[in-house]
Motif scaffolding. Sequence first.
Motif, PDB file in Angstrom:
ATOM      1  N   GLU A  27       0.843  -1.197   0.000  1.00 46.75           N
ATOM      2  CA  GLU A  27       0.000   0.000   0.000  1.00 46.75           C
ATOM      3  C   GLU A  27       0.884   1.254   0.000  1.00 46.75           C
ATOM      4  N   ILE A  28       0.573   2.203  -0.881  1.00 43.43           N
ATOM      5  CA  ILE A  28       1.311   3.473  -0.945  1.00 43.43           C
ATOM      6  C   ILE A  28       0.565   4.487  -0.086  1.00 43.43           C
ATOM      7  N   SER A  29       1.254   5.049   0.920  1.00 41.48           N
ATOM      8  CA  SER A  29       0.607   6.043   1.782  1.00 41.48           C
ATOM      9  C   SER A  29       0.604   7.411   1.096  1.00 41.48           C
ATOM     10  N   LYS A  30      -0.206   8.305   1.640  1.00 42.09           N
ATOM     11  CA  LYS A  30      -0.270   9.653   1.088  1.00 42.09           C
ATOM     12  C   LYS A  30       1.101  10.328   1.167  1.00 42.09           C
ATOM     13  N   GLU A  31       1.767  10.128   2.279  1.00 41.47           N
ATOM     14  CA  GLU A  31       3.089  10.732   2.466  1.00 41.47           C
ATOM     15  C   GLU A  31       4.105  10.161   1.471  1.00 41.47           C
ATOM     16  N   GLN A  32       4.065   8.844   1.290  1.00 42.91           N
ATOM     17  CA  GLN A  32       4.970   8.220   0.317  1.00 42.91           C
ATOM     18  C   GLN A  32       4.728   8.770  -1.083  1.00 42.91           C
TER      19      GLN A  32
END
Lengths: 185, 78
Positions: A43-48
């Motif tokens: 999962e790609i986080s918003k921060e990433q």
Amino acid sequence: MKAVVPFQRYGVTLKRLEEDMLEQVRSWRNSPEVAKHMLQQGEISKEQQENWYQGLQEDDSRIYWVAWFKEQPIGVASLTKIDLSKGSAEPGMYIYPEQFKNNIIPFCVAFALNDFAFEELGLTTLVGKIFVDNEASVRFHEKCGYKSTSQITHVEEQQKDLQWYSLNRKDYEAAKAPIARFIRY
Amino acid sequence: MTSEVLYSVFAKALGIPLEKVNDDLTYNTIKEWDSTAHMILVAEIEDTFEVMLDTDDIIDMSSVGKCREILKKYDVEC
């Protein structure tokens, strides 16, 4: 080198990825049907996502676009590992809406991307790396003129092999013609 | 033209047995019907029924039944 001006071909428009589309792209990218074909499947986080986007701004070796069809964003197209001295890059793309996945639209997006690479950047070779079990992608790349090479990379995380494919402009133009004749916009 | 001709076109283009083809066959239900097969299918349909499809119809052709419906626009009854 950044392609700020939208690039229109074959009924689709490639618009450079901007901040306002980051969440849309993250949502597509995190969907299981897109993620399963990616090297990094977590999962790609918003921060990433935001850090990744900031990195893009200072990197001339990568360009990302959102592909639009009839005023609707439908997916992502990219060129990575752009090396102007070698004349090569690695194209990538995915289409998200189900109704545009398995027909002529993926070809329209791929052709627009390839045209940009060969015509605007003056590249001579495009490199595709495809999981050997992704039969649809293999067929798609071969239909676009890609030829398999002797190079294979093993991806430890997924315990699968990536087959390398290569496309030159001559083979691309020859493969494009029989399909592009159906694009009648 | 009959349904049999239409079904044969789909079977040939998608590389599936004729028995698997019916009006409900939809492009996202079998792995054989990917974007590459779709373009082979379009070429086969144009050749068989002697039509030139609009690109929007090529995109909309998401099932055998839908194809039959689209072909009616080109005065092809099958």
